[in-house]
Design an enzyme around this catalytic site. Structure first.
Site, PDB file in Angstrom:
ATOM      1  N   ALA A  42       0.833  -1.194   0.000  1.00  0.00           N
ATOM      2  CA  ALA A  42       0.000   0.000   0.000  1.00  0.00           C
ATOM      3  C   ALA A  42       0.871   1.249   0.000  1.00  0.00           C
ATOM      4  CB  ALA A  42      -0.911   0.014   1.225  1.00  0.00           C
ATOM      5  N   GLU A  62       0.008   2.628   7.022  1.00  0.00           N
ATOM      6  CA  GLU A  62      -0.164   3.746   6.080  1.00  0.00           C
ATOM      7  C   GLU A  62      -0.753   4.958   6.794  1.00  0.00           C
ATOM      8  OE1 GLU A  62       1.458   3.168   3.547  1.00  0.00           O
ATOM      9  OE2 GLU A  62       1.442   0.980   3.613  1.00  0.00           O
TER      10      GLU A  62
HETATM   11  N1  ARG Z   1       5.748   3.727   1.365  1.00  0.00           N
HETATM   12  C1  ARG Z   1       5.049   2.509   1.094  1.00  0.00           C
HETATM   13  C2  ARG Z   1       4.906   1.833   2.415  1.00  0.00           C
HETATM   14  O1  ARG Z   1       5.697   1.449   3.112  1.00  0.00           O
HETATM   15  C3  ARG Z   1       5.761   1.592   0.163  1.00  0.00           C
HETATM   16  C4  ARG Z   1       5.676   1.998  -1.263  1.00  0.00           C
HETATM   17  C5  ARG Z   1       6.937   1.774  -1.957  1.00  0.00           C
HETATM   18  N2  ARG Z   1       6.736   1.552  -3.341  1.00  0.00           N
HETATM   19  C6  ARG Z   1       7.745   1.361  -4.212  1.00  0.00           C
HETATM   20  N3  ARG Z   1       7.429   1.162  -5.426  1.00  0.00           N
HETATM   21  N4  ARG Z   1       8.961   1.386  -3.888  1.00  0.00           N
HETATM   22  O2  ARG Z   1       4.003   1.685   3.009  1.00  0.00           O
HETATM   23 ZN    ZN Z   2       5.749   2.441   4.946  1.00  0.00          ZN
END
Ligand code: ARG
Ligand code: ZN
Length: 843
Positions: free
Chosen positions: A248, A284
């Site tokens: 997510a 999230e």
């Molecule tokens: N920030 C998101 C999470 O930890 C992960 C998304 C990362 N996506 C990517 N394509 N590197 O919840």
């Molecule tokens: Zn994250």
């Protein structure tokens, strides 16, 4: 090209304001941008804007057309040395964006994924997290639902305007458009702000929203109560998307979720699915403060938001459910995913110092070891000081793009501690080995520890780290004579002395797994069976059971020994102890992972034989079943849940123990109980465990067919159907099973969930993946070659299947090297996959 942390330079311009207009079209979406740039003192005469796969239609500065120089990475344009307005129009092709990065289409809906560097596939922009700005977004398109970040300004048929008042980096931008339906609710924050909550799904999925919404509200409440963090917009939207590379994404006010990480119903989701969904929703949501309000200066600082947010979501789960069970499952996961990374060719520090493709660094090391580092910090300073430091962090850095130095400084400033040595956890790669010895004389008990970190390419000259070793001492009769305390180890070798004891105690060290290390015992006596019976620390009690199991399995493998009766007696006592949480007891029956055993064998100088390991683990399960035969049927019966299904800790704990008992008892009694459960089950947990038990004893063919008939309309359930067959295949049939499934009409390999259901399960089946004929290696290579041009990110992640290849015999290594070389020789191989495979292949 390799990018280095040491080369960081601030951007030369501030971005005051961003206005975007989207005219949606499946293959010809037009994106207009109006961006106000303000040069900083000493700004260059030219601006560079990131941009990939964009067709530039027009560009203007302060209303005058300009002709920028365009490359594959972006554009360069001469700019005035005063504030100016940049206006551009580009065309993009969402429908053919199969990489699922930028703006793409999934089952007819538009959605975005911009972290880490996807925004540059939407328009020209300084696509870096330290450039934060206020975004206004206009969307035109014939869809009932048109969403972006922040608050809605106006909305009418085929048109919507959004404004996000909070400055943010481009990676938090999101847009969603489609024929969606909302499951709505609301939340009133501690200070009385009413927040509208919506979970948007495709028509037909409305019945799978209630649990996610409940988890969201629980997360909002928890963050107020435990961290004092309130939500800061009038609206919070979540969207479920079928095609998504990760779990997510925390886009401001518009979280986008892989449908597998949010949609749930008792009929279609297991207890484990519910647990994971609750944790990801929380994760999230928690990013709103640790990630969005305070973001990262550059991508090397990724653990600043990810380690902290994983730590926060693990605290949340511990509070909502059982803390010991959460800790044990986190450690199982850490050892299965992070340790191999840390101990192989993909090793990197929690804060890496270089990368080629940042998407390759969304790793277990950055996330899970990053969270362990936060846990150690909290353990060292104490819960109260941790709270004060976090308050200062939010107060001092709100609205900023920060570094690990900023993070550690708030702890130094609130506690007066010098954290320069602790910081090595962020810069040194590898798992420290911690050896413990003891001595006893004249009423004095001494525990001595030695820490050792192997030199590696990224960490050629390792230095001692600060290791918090939570330790308690038990009397020989099992009383806790010295309660848990933190031994703070800072030297390579260090002793701790305990005075005033009447008799030689039994030590329980590294309680709660207080540091991510490999503990090796050189104690004068082996207390493992004693600790399994008596330790007051639930983690270490479980760990004792696991140590006995591992030691026994290793002896069975290397010496053909019989299973250790002390282990079997120990688990018999635990299983029969009705005062213990059923979920905890179920965990006690798990055996160490087969790749764990491979590592132990390598450390002993043995060449692991995957087939022999598999057979010994099977044999051990049989012996467990025989030894527990007198209590298994009663355990199974006593833990049946008769109330209506609830995915809570109590019920899921009972189901997990009943199903663990079912798995063992079926090894002896055959398929009848599992068949009956499969037929009568009214929830997926019961149905799927029964199916797994049957497949495991090669009795599940009819049920498999029935399951497919029952669930062929449900994508998420069918992912389970695909995965189960691979996971439960015998090693000699695993590759053939996976290959056959890739021919199934529903094997939509461009969908990451479906691809992982088959290929990820193949990689996870240790003995099947490493079966001697090498067919699994070849099948994996074929599919990686096929997927790479379509979806480099998912391909690159799957390459980790090969990361432990140096642990195997020459024949297997040759076969794997050939597979790796074949992939590497593919013309046009992506940067993502090239980086992963070059690191894995080594020299
Ligand atoms: N920030 C998101 C999470 O930890 C992960 C998304 C990362 N996506 C990517 N394509 N590197 O919840
Ligand atoms: Zn994250």
């Amino acid at each position: 090209t390799t990018i280095y942390l040491k080369d960081y330079q601030p951007f030369g311009f501030d971005v005051e304001n961003v206005e975007l207009t989207f005219d949606l079209h499946p293959t010809k979406t037009r994106v207009k941008s109006r961006i106000s740039f303000v040069p900083k003192p000493g700004a260059p005469a030219q601006i560079f804007l990131d941009g990939e796969n964009l067709t530039l239609i027009s560009a203007r500065i302060d209303g005058t057309s300009v002709q920028p120089v365009i490359s594959a990475e972006g554009l360069t344009c001469a700019v005035p040395d005063a504030p100016f307005l940049w206006e551009a129009e580009v065309e993009i092709d969402p429908e053919n964006n199969t990489a699922l990065e930028g703006l793409y289409m999934s089952n007819g809906m538009y959605c975005t994924q911009c972290e880490a560097q996807g925004f540059r596939k939407i328009t020209y922009y300084p696509d870096r997290p330290d450039v934060m700005s206020v975004f206004s977004v206009e969307i035109n398109g014939p869809h009932p639902v048109l969403l972006s970040n922040g608050n809605v300004i106006s909305t009418s048929r085929a048109h919507a305007k959004w404004h996000d008042p909070w400055p943010k980096p481009a990676y938090l931008f999101a847009l969603v458009a489609g024929d969606l339906v909302a499951h709505s609710d609301s939340f009133v924050t501690a200070s009385g702000r009413n927040v509208d909550l919506n979970l948007y799904v495709r028509p037909g999925d409305e019945g799978k929203c209630a649990f996610g919404m409940r988890a969201l509200k629980a997360s909002m409440k928890w963050d107020e109560e435990v961290y004092g963090r309130e939500y800061d917009l009038d609206l919070f939207n979540i969207v479920a998307v079928d095609d998504f590379n990760m779990g997510a994404m925390e886009n401001k006010g518009l979280n986008v979720f892989n449908s597998s990480a949010v949609l749930a119903s008792p009929e279609t989701s297991t207890d484990e699915n519910f647990l994971r969904i609750e944790a990801i929703i929380a994760h999230e949501y928690f990013h709103n403060w640790t990630g969005n309000r305070i973001t990262c200066r550059d991508w090397f600082q990724l653990c600043l938001k990810e380690g902290l947010t994983v730590y926060r979501d693990s605290q949340f789960t511990s509070d909502m459910r059982s803390a010991p069970v959460k800790r044990i499952t986190d450690v199982i996961d850490l050892r299965a995913r992070q340790f191999p990374e840390d101990q192989g060719p993909l090793a990197h520090p929690v804060r890496p110092e270089s990368f080629q493709e940042i998407n390759n660094f969304y790793t277990a090391t950055v996330y899970e070891k990053g969270a362990e580092v936060i846990g150690m910090l909290r353990c060292l300073v104490g819960a109260e000081a941790y709270g004060k430091a976090l308050d200062l962090y939010f107060e001092r850095h709100d609205g900023q793009a920060c570094t690990i130095e900023d993070w550690l400084k708030v702890f130094e400033d609130t506690t007066g501690r010098d954290l320069s040595q602790f910081k090595r956890w962020y810069s040194q790669a590898g798992t420290p080995r911690l050896t413990v010895r003891d001595a006893w004389y004249n009423g004095t008990y001494i525990l001595s520890f030695t820490q050792n970190l192997a030199a590696s390419e990224t960490t050629p000259d390792p230095q001692p780290q600060v290791i918090p070793i939570v330790t308690g001492l038990l009397s020989p009769s099992g009383e806790e004579v010295v309660p848990s305390q933190v031994l703070e180890m800072t030297q390579a070798t260090q002793s701790f002395t305990f005075e005033g004891l009447k008799e030689r105690p039994v030590p329980s060290v590294l309680r709660g797994f207080s540091a991510p290390v490999v503990l090796e015992s050189e104690l004068a006596a082996d207390h493992t069976a004693f600790l399994l019976a008596h330790d007051t620390d639930p983690f270490n009690r479980w760990e004792a059971g696991r140590s006995l199991a591992r030691a026994s399995l290793l002896k069975m493998i290397t010496e053909g020994a019989a299973p250790d009766p002390a282990y079997l007696d120990g688990i018999h006592a635990v299983m029969g102890d009705a005062t213990l949480d059923p979920a905890y007891r179920a965990l006690m029956l798990n055996l160490p992972g087969q790749s764990d055993l491979v590592k132990s064998l390598c450390d002993m100088g043995e060449t692991p034989d995957p087939q022999a390991i598999w057979e010994v683990c099977r044999a051990m399960s049989h012996v467990q079943a025989e030894r527990l035969q007198d209590i298994l049927p009663a355990l199974f019966d006593a833990h049946q849940v008769t109330e209506p299904y609830e995915p809570n800790a109590d019920q899921s704990g009972r189901r997990s123990l009943a199903n663990a008992a079912l798995r063992l008892v079926s090894l002896i009694d055959g398929p009848d109980r599992a068949r009956a459960q499969f037929t009568s089950a009214d929830n997926m947990t019961q149905q799927l465990s029964a199916l797994g038990v049957l497949l495991r004893i090669n009795e599940g063919a009819d049920e498999l067919a029935a399951f497919e008939q029952q669930w062929k309309h449900d994508r998420l359930v069918m992912d389970k159907w695909f995965g189960m067959q691979v996971i439960h295949a015998d090693p000699d049939k695993t590759a053939a099973t996976a290959a056959r499934l890739t021919e199934h009409p529903d094997f939509n390999w461009k969908n990451p969930n479906r691809f992982r259901a088959v290929m990820g399960s193949l990689a996870a089946h240790h003995a099947g993946f490493h079966y001697a004929d090498g067919q699994s290696y070849d099948l994996m290579a074929d599919w990686l070659i096929r997927l790479d041009p379509v979806n480099p990110q998912t391909t690159a992640r799957m390459c980790a299947a090969f990361q432990t290849w140096r642990r195997y015999d020459d024949r297997r290594q040759q076969k794997i090297a050939a597979a790796l070389d074949r992939i590497l020789a593919t013309p046009g191989l992506s940067r993502d996959t090239t980086e992963m495979l070059t690191r894995i292949r080594g020299s």
